[in-house]
Design a protein around this motif. Structure first.
Motif, PDB file in Angstrom:
ATOM      1  N   LYS A 163       0.965  -1.889  -0.340  1.00 40.09           N
ATOM      2  CA  LYS A 163      -0.057  -0.239   0.072  1.00 40.09           C
ATOM      3  C   LYS A 163       1.152   0.929   0.063  1.00 40.09           C
ATOM      4  CE  LYS A 163      -2.151   1.486   3.865  1.00 40.09           C
ATOM      5  NZ  LYS A 163      -3.103   1.309   5.055  1.00 40.09           N
ATOM      6  N   GLN A 164       1.367   0.966   0.556  1.00 42.39           N
ATOM      7  CA  GLN A 164       2.982   2.562   0.767  1.00 42.39           C
ATOM      8  C   GLN A 164       3.848   2.779  -0.540  1.00 42.39           C
ATOM      9  OE1 GLN A 164       5.072   1.839   4.466  1.00 42.39           O
ATOM     10  NE2 GLN A 164       5.293   3.905   4.531  1.00 42.39           N
ATOM     11  N   LEU A 165       3.920   1.891  -0.976  1.00 41.72           N
ATOM     12  CA  LEU A 165       4.825   1.702  -2.120  1.00 41.72           C
ATOM     13  C   LEU A 165       4.082   1.981  -4.070  1.00 41.72           C
ATOM     14  CD1 LEU A 165       6.903  -1.512  -1.890  1.00 41.72           C
ATOM     15  CD2 LEU A 165       8.268   1.097  -1.974  1.00 41.72           C
ATOM     16  N   ARG A 166       2.490   1.281  -4.048  1.00 47.35           N
ATOM     17  CA  ARG A 166       1.716   2.730  -4.625  1.00 47.35           C
ATOM     18  C   ARG A 166       1.863   3.550  -4.357  1.00 47.35           C
ATOM     19  NH1 ARG A 166      -1.914  -3.800  -3.281  1.00 47.35           N
ATOM     20  NH2 ARG A 166      -0.275  -4.955  -4.653  1.00 47.35           N
ATOM     21  N   ALA A 167       1.375   4.125  -2.822  1.00 46.18           N
ATOM     22  CA  ALA A 167       0.776   5.119  -2.751  1.00 46.18           C
ATOM     23  C   ALA A 167       2.127   6.235  -2.803  1.00 46.18           C
ATOM     24  CB  ALA A 167       0.707   5.866  -1.572  1.00 46.18           C
ATOM     25  N   ILE A 168       3.541   5.724  -2.699  1.00 45.61           N
ATOM     26  CA  ILE A 168       4.259   6.233  -3.688  1.00 45.61           C
ATOM     27  C   ILE A 168       4.402   6.730  -5.008  1.00 45.61           C
ATOM     28  CG2 ILE A 168       7.104   6.613  -3.370  1.00 45.61           C
ATOM     29  CD1 ILE A 168       6.715   5.616  -0.157  1.00 45.61           C
ATOM     30  N   ARG A 169       4.235   5.077  -5.622  1.00 44.99           N
ATOM     31  CA  ARG A 169       4.163   5.405  -6.865  1.00 44.99           C
ATOM     32  C   ARG A 169       3.354   6.497  -7.668  1.00 44.99           C
ATOM     33  NH1 ARG A 169       3.130  -0.345  -9.670  1.00 44.99           N
ATOM     34  NH2 ARG A 169       0.973   0.227  -8.180  1.00 44.99           N
ATOM     35  N   GLU A 170       1.682   6.396  -6.737  1.00 43.73           N
ATOM     36  CA  GLU A 170       0.894   7.786  -6.900  1.00 43.73           C
ATOM     37  C   GLU A 170       2.039   9.113  -7.244  1.00 43.73           C
ATOM     38  OE1 GLU A 170      -2.908   8.639  -9.327  1.00 43.73           O
ATOM     39  OE2 GLU A 170      -1.749   6.528  -9.275  1.00 43.73           O
ATOM     40  N   MET A 171       2.493   9.538  -6.203  1.00 40.34           N
ATOM     41  CA  MET A 171       3.116  10.404  -5.919  1.00 40.34           C
ATOM     42  C   MET A 171       4.235  11.111  -7.375  1.00 40.34           C
ATOM     43  SD  MET A 171       4.060  10.804  -2.342  1.00 40.34           S
ATOM     44  CE  MET A 171       2.671   9.358  -0.942  1.00 40.34           C
ATOM     45  N   ASP A 172       4.703  10.098  -7.574  1.00 43.77           N
ATOM     46  CA  ASP A 172       5.561  10.136  -8.894  1.00 43.77           C
ATOM     47  C   ASP A 172       4.295  10.512  -9.906  1.00 43.77           C
ATOM     48  OD1 ASP A 172       7.955  10.245  -9.757  1.00 43.77           O
ATOM     49  OD2 ASP A 172       7.280   9.027 -10.887  1.00 43.77           O
ATOM     50  N   ARG A 173       3.426   9.784 -10.139  1.00 39.34           N
ATOM     51  CA  ARG A 173       3.076  10.092 -11.092  1.00 39.34           C
ATOM     52  C   ARG A 173       2.168  11.511 -10.885  1.00 39.34           C
ATOM     53  NH1 ARG A 173      -2.254   9.471 -13.233  1.00 39.34           N
ATOM     54  NH2 ARG A 173      -2.893   9.319 -11.391  1.00 39.34           N
ATOM     55  N   ARG A 174       1.281  11.932 -10.104  1.00 42.72           N
ATOM     56  CA  ARG A 174       1.117  12.829 -10.197  1.00 42.72           C
ATOM     57  C   ARG A 174       1.749  14.036 -10.068  1.00 42.72           C
ATOM     58  NH1 ARG A 174      -4.311  11.269  -6.314  1.00 42.72           N
ATOM     59  NH2 ARG A 174      -4.792  13.495  -6.786  1.00 42.72           N
ATOM     60  N   HIS A 175       2.799  14.258  -9.471  1.00 39.88           N
ATOM     61  CA  HIS A 175       3.138  15.449  -8.994  1.00 39.88           C
ATOM     62  C   HIS A 175       4.936  15.682  -9.972  1.00 39.88           C
ATOM     63  CE1 HIS A 175       5.508  18.427  -6.132  1.00 39.88           C
ATOM     64  NE2 HIS A 175       4.621  18.390  -5.598  1.00 39.88           N
ATOM     65  N   PRO A 176       4.874  17.454  -9.787  1.00 40.94           N
ATOM     66  CA  PRO A 176       6.189  17.312 -10.602  1.00 40.94           C
ATOM     67  C   PRO A 176       7.587  16.726 -10.318  1.00 40.94           C
ATOM     68  CG  PRO A 176       4.945  19.226 -10.059  1.00 40.94           C
ATOM     69  CD  PRO A 176       4.235  18.524  -9.806  1.00 40.94           C
ATOM     70  N   LEU A 177       7.645  16.618  -9.084  1.00 45.69           N
ATOM     71  CA  LEU A 177       8.334  16.094  -8.477  1.00 45.69           C
ATOM     72  C   LEU A 177       9.981  14.679  -9.075  1.00 45.69           C
ATOM     73  CD1 LEU A 177      10.033  17.519  -5.149  1.00 45.69           C
ATOM     74  CD2 LEU A 177      10.039  18.384  -7.447  1.00 45.69           C
ATOM     75  N   THR A 178      10.581  14.541  -9.386  1.00 45.23           N
ATOM     76  CA  THR A 178      10.835  12.991  -9.443  1.00 45.23           C
ATOM     77  C   THR A 178      11.086  12.631  -8.713  1.00 45.23           C
ATOM     78  OG1 THR A 178      12.238  13.443 -11.156  1.00 45.23           O
ATOM     79  CG2 THR A 178      12.835  11.402 -10.966  1.00 45.23           C
ATOM     80  N   VAL A 179       9.980  10.792  -7.980  1.00 49.40           N
ATOM     81  CA  VAL A 179       9.732  10.679  -6.742  1.00 49.40           C
ATOM     82  C   VAL A 179      10.699   8.744  -6.730  1.00 49.40           C
ATOM     83  CG1 VAL A 179       8.517   9.765  -4.772  1.00 49.40           C
ATOM     84  CG2 VAL A 179       7.951  11.596  -5.973  1.00 49.40           C
ATOM     85  N   VAL A 180      12.189   8.820  -5.972  1.00 49.69           N
ATOM     86  CA  VAL A 180      12.321   7.749  -6.216  1.00 49.69           C
ATOM     87  C   VAL A 180      11.866   6.029  -5.366  1.00 49.69           C
ATOM     88  CG1 VAL A 180      14.744   6.658  -6.228  1.00 49.69           C
ATOM     89  CG2 VAL A 180      14.362   8.674  -7.317  1.00 49.69           C
ATOM     90  N   PRO A 181      11.344   5.194  -5.399  1.00 52.45           N
ATOM     91  CA  PRO A 181      10.785   4.566  -4.253  1.00 52.45           C
ATOM     92  C   PRO A 181      11.779   3.409  -3.802  1.00 52.45           C
ATOM     93  CG  PRO A 181      10.087   3.331  -6.356  1.00 52.45           C
ATOM     94  CD  PRO A 181      10.771   4.782  -6.362  1.00 52.45           C
ATOM     95  N   THR A 182      12.292   3.268  -2.147  1.00 47.08           N
ATOM     96  CA  THR A 182      12.767   2.284  -1.815  1.00 47.08           C
ATOM     97  C   THR A 182      11.720   1.536  -1.032  1.00 47.08           C
ATOM     98  OG1 THR A 182      14.562   3.609  -1.967  1.00 47.08           O
ATOM     99  CG2 THR A 182      14.063   2.026  -0.375  1.00 47.08           C
ATOM    100  N   PHE A 183      11.702   0.216  -1.654  1.00 50.46           N
ATOM    101  CA  PHE A 183      11.057  -0.483  -0.152  1.00 50.46           C
ATOM    102  C   PHE A 183      11.914  -1.266   1.233  1.00 50.46           C
ATOM    103  CE2 PHE A 183      10.742  -5.147   1.174  1.00 50.46           C
ATOM    104  CZ  PHE A 183       9.513  -5.327   2.133  1.00 50.46           C
ATOM    105  N   MET A 184      11.693  -0.281   2.349  1.00 48.92           N
ATOM    106  CA  MET A 184      11.709  -0.225   3.288  1.00 48.92           C
ATOM    107  C   MET A 184      11.494  -1.109   4.184  1.00 48.92           C
ATOM    108  SD  MET A 184      14.687   2.528   6.178  1.00 48.92           S
ATOM    109  CE  MET A 184      15.224   1.044   6.649  1.00 48.92           C
ATOM    110  N   GLY A 185      10.842  -2.924   3.984  1.00 46.42           N
ATOM    111  CA  GLY A 185      10.262  -3.724   5.444  1.00 46.42           C
ATOM    112  C   GLY A 185      10.623  -3.863   6.477  1.00 46.42           C
ATOM    113  N   ALA A 186      12.105  -3.588   6.090  1.00 49.56           N
ATOM    114  CA  ALA A 186      13.283  -3.860   7.371  1.00 49.56           C
ATOM    115  C   ALA A 186      13.519  -2.596   7.968  1.00 49.56           C
ATOM    116  CB  ALA A 186      14.333  -4.362   6.704  1.00 49.56           C
ATOM    117  N   HIS A 187      12.773  -1.754   8.433  1.00 51.93           N
ATOM    118  CA  HIS A 187      13.047  -1.254   9.140  1.00 51.93           C
ATOM    119  C   HIS A 187      12.663  -1.292  10.723  1.00 51.93           C
ATOM    120  CE1 HIS A 187      11.521   3.495   8.841  1.00 51.93           C
ATOM    121  NE2 HIS A 187      12.468   3.503   9.603  1.00 51.93           N
ATOM    122  N   GLU A 188      12.106  -2.391  11.023  1.00 47.50           N
ATOM    123  CA  GLU A 188      11.389  -2.499  12.325  1.00 47.50           C
ATOM    124  C   GLU A 188      10.822  -3.963  12.342  1.00 47.50           C
ATOM    125  OE1 GLU A 188      12.338  -3.012  15.589  1.00 47.50           O
ATOM    126  OE2 GLU A 188      12.039  -0.795  16.233  1.00 47.50           O
TER     127      GLU A 188
END
Length: 425
Positions: A163-188
């Protein structure tokens, strides 16, 4: 002669950062041109150099956007290679606890920290995360950031990480900035796996990483928080090895709270970057330099935590590391996103001078996300990502402490910020 879409003239100083990522004494060289100009067509730079040379090489048309910098400095757009801006909720109460002397570890032991944001992010819908993220991207743009890495890591289940990664992808699609996605399931390690953390490592390796890999373009990198009480060096190596097999680039949250050997692991695994590095040893830093792994410093986190040391950026430079800066924008340990402010902190607390800090926040930061051939400098063929400062030289950036630094922002040849306003088209 090429008819261009964008022409920037009247630059008091045109900082190009040309020539690729910088190490050692070269970190001080901004490759600046006095009285320069820049032209772009279809989002990419076609001419950059002395004004007379650029004006002789291109022509304008009725639709050309001509920007007069009026003697102000023109620099590459800032690149922020480490953020956690996809989240719900806030941790203002924890900020108050830190003011009272509580440490990062003590807050986490009370059920706060990352897991606090995990609860709020799990409850949020994908649409809510996108809406929050788009507003935050606007704030980054106003501060001059044109490219940003965004990590997941507040879901900690397959469903919620996707869900988070799909949200990040949608941000990249809808905003002028270049958004680079990273998976960090190993955050905690999430609460449901605290009694058997090895089962969560199994889940990451056997289910979560493959699920992210199946959905093409969902994440470019995989990151892991290598730290006591989170993921050991052995567990981190296992996670990173699986990520590498699945085609992800590698990143490591390394040696933030202790010298656990995260920097050496990042070098061993061929990670593109090792990030935080507050407690990294000289040997760990040497290994990063030898491996070509970018050392990403996050001075905003040390500033916010108050009782944490700052990364030894000056020593990193001496040992030959490629040093980058990032904000670490997140709701807990650094609710700040301004790269100009990070440059101020780097000059005041990391031992970098203004030119070094700017290189670390542009071309070297681009190298930390594998985009140094696209962004981070003003060179022919690169994306026309440009910031026009409110001052005549880049040396004013740290002096103003992140306030009133940016006058205009151009993203891929299009003016998106003008006089403190986001422009919509």
């Amino acid at each position: 002669m090429t008819t261009v879409d964008l022409l920037i003239v009247g630059a008091g100083e045109l900082v190009t950062m040309a020539g690729g990522p910088r190490r050692g004494v070269r970190l001080k060289d901004p490759a600046a041109i006095s009285g320069g100009a820049l032209a772009a067509k279809e989002g990419r730079i076609v001419a950059v150099g002395l004004a007379d040379e650029v004006l002789a090489a291109v022509r304008t048309g009725p639709d050309t956007c001509v920007i007069d910098a009026r003697g102000r400095a023109v620099i590459p757009g800032f690149v922020d290679p480490h953020t956690h801006l996809c989240f719900a909720g806030d941790r203002a109460e924890e900020f108050a606890l830190r003011l009272g002397g509580a440490t990062y570890q003590e807050i986490a032991a009370r059920g706060g920290g990352i897991l606090n944001t995990v609860r709020a992010t799990r409850e949020a819908s994908q649409a809510e995360l996108v809406a929050l993220g788009l507003r935050r991207l606007d704030q980054l743009a106003l501060a001059g950031t044109t490219t940003v890495e965004v990590k997941s890591g507040y879901g900690l289940t397959t469903e919620h990480e996707l869900k988070q990664l799909r949200a990040i992808r949608e941000m990249d699609r809808r905003h002028p900035l270049t958004v680079v996605p990273t998976f960090m399931g190993a955050h905690e390690v999430p609460p449901e796996h605290r009694s058997r953390p090895e089962a969560y490592v199994d889940l990451l390796v056997e289910e979560m990483l493959p699920a992210v890999a199946v959905e093409r373009g969902l994440a470019r990198f995989a990151d892991v928080f290598t730290e006591k009480g989170v993921f050991s060096v052995a567990d981190s190596r296992r996670i990173l090895q699986r990520a590498k097999e699945l085609g992800f680039g590698l990143k490591v949250h390394a040696d933030e709270l202790s010298d656990l050997g995260g920097a050496m692991l990042a070098a061993e695994m061929g990670a593109i970057s090792a990030e935080h590095l507050l407690h990294a040893s000289d040997e760990g830093l040497r290994r990063l330099a030898e491996a070509g792994t970018v050392a990403v410093c996050l001075p905003g986190t040390s500033f916010c935590l108050m009782n944490a040391p700052y990364a030894r950026a000056r020593r990193m430079v001496e040992l030959g590391c490629t040093v980058a800066l990032a904000s670490d924008y997140n709701p807990g340990s650094c609710p700040a996103y301004s790269m100009p402010f990070m440059i101020t902190l780097a000059c005041m607390h990391l031992g970098l001078d203004p030119s070094e800090a700017l290189a670390a926040a542009t071309i070297n930061a681009a190298a930390a996300i594998g985009l140094e051939s696209e962004v981070g400098s003003l060179e022919v063929g690169k994306l026309a990502d440009v910031v026009i400062l409110s001052s005549p030289t880049h040396r004013h950036i740290p002096y103003h402490m992140g306030m009133g630094v940016v006058a205009q922002v151009v993203k891929q040849g299009r003016l998106i910020v003008d006089d403190g306003r986001i422009l919509r088209r």
